[in-house]
Motif scaffolding. Sequence first.
Motif, short mmCIF file in Angstrom:
data_model
loop_
_atom_site.label_atom_id
_atom_site.label_comp_id
_atom_site.label_asym_id
_atom_site.label_seq_id
_atom_site.Cartn_x
_atom_site.Cartn_y
_atom_site.Cartn_z
N ASN A 14 0.83 -1.21 0.00
CA ASN A 14 0.00 0.00 0.00
C ASN A 14 0.86 1.26 0.00
OD1 ASN A 14 -2.57 1.07 -0.18
ND2 ASN A 14 -2.81 1.31 2.03
N ASP A 15 2.01 1.18 -0.66
CA ASP A 15 2.96 2.28 -0.74
C ASP A 15 2.90 2.85 -2.16
OD1 ASP A 15 5.08 4.01 -0.48
OD2 ASP A 15 6.61 2.45 -0.68
N THR A 16 1.80 3.52 -2.46
CA THR A 16 1.54 3.92 -3.85
C THR A 16 1.38 5.42 -4.03
OG1 THR A 16 -0.84 3.55 -3.52
CG2 THR A 16 0.43 1.70 -4.38
N SER A 17 1.78 6.22 -3.05
CA SER A 17 1.58 7.66 -3.16
C SER A 17 2.32 8.24 -4.37
CB SER A 17 2.04 8.36 -1.88
OG SER A 17 3.42 8.11 -1.64
N HIS A 18 3.54 7.74 -4.63
CA HIS A 18 4.31 8.25 -5.76
C HIS A 18 3.66 7.88 -7.09
CE1 HIS A 18 5.64 4.20 -4.91
NE2 HIS A 18 6.20 4.10 -6.11
N ILE A 19 2.97 6.74 -7.12
CA ILE A 19 2.28 6.31 -8.34
C ILE A 19 1.03 7.15 -8.57
CG2 ILE A 19 1.23 4.38 -9.58
CD1 ILE A 19 2.86 2.49 -7.81
N THR A 20 0.26 7.36 -7.50
CA THR A 20 -0.97 8.15 -7.63
C THR A 20 -0.66 9.60 -7.99
OG1 THR A 20 -0.98 8.54 -5.23
CG2 THR A 20 -2.28 6.69 -6.05
N GLU A 21 0.45 10.13 -7.45
CA GLU A 21 0.85 11.51 -7.79
C GLU A 21 1.14 11.62 -9.28
OE1 GLU A 21 4.14 12.63 -5.41
OE2 GLU A 21 3.04 12.49 -3.51
N TRP A 22 1.87 10.64 -9.80
CA TRP A 22 2.22 10.67 -11.22
C TRP A 22 0.96 10.55 -12.09
CZ3 TRP A 22 2.22 6.13 -14.52
CH2 TRP A 22 2.60 6.42 -15.83
N LEU A 23 0.07 9.61 -11.75
CA LEU A 23 -1.16 9.44 -12.53
C LEU A 23 -2.01 10.70 -12.47
CD1 LEU A 23 -2.14 5.79 -11.51
CD2 LEU A 23 -1.32 6.55 -13.74
N THR A 24 -2.03 11.35 -11.31
CA THR A 24 -2.79 12.59 -11.17
C THR A 24 -2.21 13.68 -12.06
OG1 THR A 24 -3.34 12.02 -8.88
CG2 THR A 24 -3.63 14.32 -9.53
N GLU A 25 -0.88 13.72 -12.15
CA GLU A 25 -0.22 14.70 -13.03
C GLU A 25 -0.63 14.48 -14.48
OE1 GLU A 25 3.96 14.53 -12.55
OE2 GLU A 25 3.93 15.17 -10.45
N GLU A 74 -8.40 5.23 -15.19
CA GLU A 74 -8.71 3.82 -14.95
C GLU A 74 -7.73 3.21 -13.95
OE1 GLU A 74 -8.67 1.82 -18.68
OE2 GLU A 74 -10.50 2.80 -19.44
N LEU A 75 -6.45 3.49 -14.13
CA LEU A 75 -5.44 2.94 -13.25
C LEU A 75 -5.54 3.54 -11.85
CD1 LEU A 75 -2.35 2.86 -15.65
CD2 LEU A 75 -3.68 0.91 -14.84
N LEU A 76 -5.84 4.83 -11.78
CA LEU A 76 -6.00 5.49 -10.48
C LEU A 76 -7.17 4.88 -9.71
CD1 LEU A 76 -4.70 7.74 -8.85
CD2 LEU A 76 -6.35 9.34 -9.82
N LYS A 77 -8.23 4.59 -10.42
CA LYS A 77 -9.40 3.96 -9.79
C LYS A 77 -9.07 2.56 -9.29
CE LYS A 77 -14.23 2.72 -10.62
NZ LYS A 77 -15.33 2.65 -11.62
N LYS A 78 -8.31 1.80 -10.09
CA LYS A 78 -7.92 0.44 -9.68
C LYS A 78 -7.03 0.48 -8.44
CE LYS A 78 -8.26 -1.87 -14.17
NZ LYS A 78 -7.54 -2.64 -15.22
N LEU A 79 -6.13 1.47 -8.40
CA LEU A 79 -5.27 1.60 -7.22
C LEU A 79 -6.09 1.93 -5.98
CD1 LEU A 79 -2.08 3.53 -8.42
CD2 LEU A 79 -2.14 1.29 -7.36
N GLU A 80 -7.07 2.80 -6.14
CA GLU A 80 -7.91 3.18 -5.00
C GLU A 80 -8.77 2.01 -4.52
OE1 GLU A 80 -10.05 6.44 -6.61
OE2 GLU A 80 -8.45 7.92 -6.27
N LYS A 111 8.10 9.37 0.21
CA LYS A 111 8.38 8.96 -1.17
C LYS A 111 8.30 10.16 -2.10
CE LYS A 111 8.88 4.56 -0.46
NZ LYS A 111 10.14 3.88 -0.73
N THR A 112 9.22 10.22 -3.02
CA THR A 112 9.20 11.27 -4.04
C THR A 112 8.40 10.80 -5.23
OG1 THR A 112 11.25 10.40 -4.94
CG2 THR A 112 11.44 12.14 -3.30
N SER A 113 8.34 11.64 -6.26
CA SER A 113 7.58 11.29 -7.46
C SER A 113 8.22 10.10 -8.16
CB SER A 113 7.54 12.48 -8.41
OG SER A 113 8.84 12.71 -8.92
N LEU A 114 7.46 9.48 -9.04
CA LEU A 114 7.95 8.31 -9.77
C LEU A 114 9.18 8.65 -10.59
CD1 LEU A 114 7.51 5.36 -10.55
CD2 LEU A 114 6.07 6.16 -12.44
N LYS A 115 9.17 9.80 -11.23
CA LYS A 115 10.31 10.18 -12.06
C LYS A 115 11.56 10.38 -11.22
CE LYS A 115 7.74 12.26 -15.87
NZ LYS A 115 7.53 13.46 -16.69
N ALA A 116 11.39 10.93 -10.00
CA ALA A 116 12.54 11.13 -9.13
C ALA A 116 13.13 9.81 -8.69
CB ALA A 116 12.15 11.96 -7.92
N ARG A 117 12.25 8.85 -8.40
CA ARG A 117 12.72 7.53 -7.98
C ARG A 117 13.47 6.84 -9.12
NH1 ARG A 117 8.59 3.63 -5.56
NH2 ARG A 117 10.50 2.65 -4.83
#
Length: 309
Positions: free
Chosen positions: A196-207, A223-229, A275-281
């Motif tokens: 459940n460590d998906t904040s960096h993924i949800t931030e990227w999808l939101t962007e 669609e992916l954001l909804k599946k994660l939620e 956690k930082t953004s996906l691109k930063a990771r």
Amino acid sequence: MSETKKEKHDTGRATLEGIKEQEAQKAEPEITLTVAECSKFPNLGEYYENIPTVDEAIAIWKQIPPERMNGIPSIGVNIHMPGTEPSEDLGLNILSGKVIDVEIIDYVTDKKSNAQVMEIITELVVKLPDVETDGFMSREMEEAIWEKRMPNLIPVEQLAVEIDRFLYECDWMEYCHYIASMADNVSDLIECISQNDTSHITEWLTEVITEGTEPEETKKAKELLKKLEEYKPLAKIEEMEEQNYNMIDNVLNNGAGEKAGKEEHNKKRESSEEKTSLKARLAEKKEIISRQGKGREVQNAEKKEQKEM
């Protein structure tokens, strides 16, 4: 006069050879599989050819007694082009012992043959999960392998593959620059989603959704954001293990272990917030992957030199 006849003869011969060459290019390659008890010297043990399917080849390969010492058992392909002599056929070992050489595809230059051989390699990798793969695997082959695996994957694995594909589609140049392989990235995503460590993924999808430059990308990101939620791994475990079913709050065992559970939950939340953004990771892996890439180039060069010898 004789020269004129000779010229006409040569012209006619060249035309006929040109027609034959065009017909050969249109012809479908005939690709069958082989199984050998000894990969290097097939005449030293059992040898099977003209095998039509991967399943049949695997079944024969598995029947070779492991205690035999004639050589290393193998599964290979034989490529025959219609209109050519059997002596011109191309024979390649794909699997030797417990290793599948994915880079053998580089030696198949004909486009149609290349596609068929890649399909065979893909099937072997999927159907023999315990067998090691050797060599650099192209993105196209990795996608084909995961595509075949998808029906048998659990939900978290399927979601990880979908996110990986979307990341590649959104910016394939950056993906190739920072990510060593699809398998590594899917593995990382599975771990993040499972914990459940998906904040960096949800931030990227939101962007992606906010930018909204491409309608199809925006739709897929939603669609992916909804599946994660909707995917709540901790809550699902809690439903099975919780002592108090009136306290489904993503904290296991409310009651006796409530304090310890909340402390663990708070630690995970704090870790997630850091956690930082996906691109930063991805950028953090740049230097390591760069070194790996240089090492892989040297290994590939040595390997091709050995094969040519």
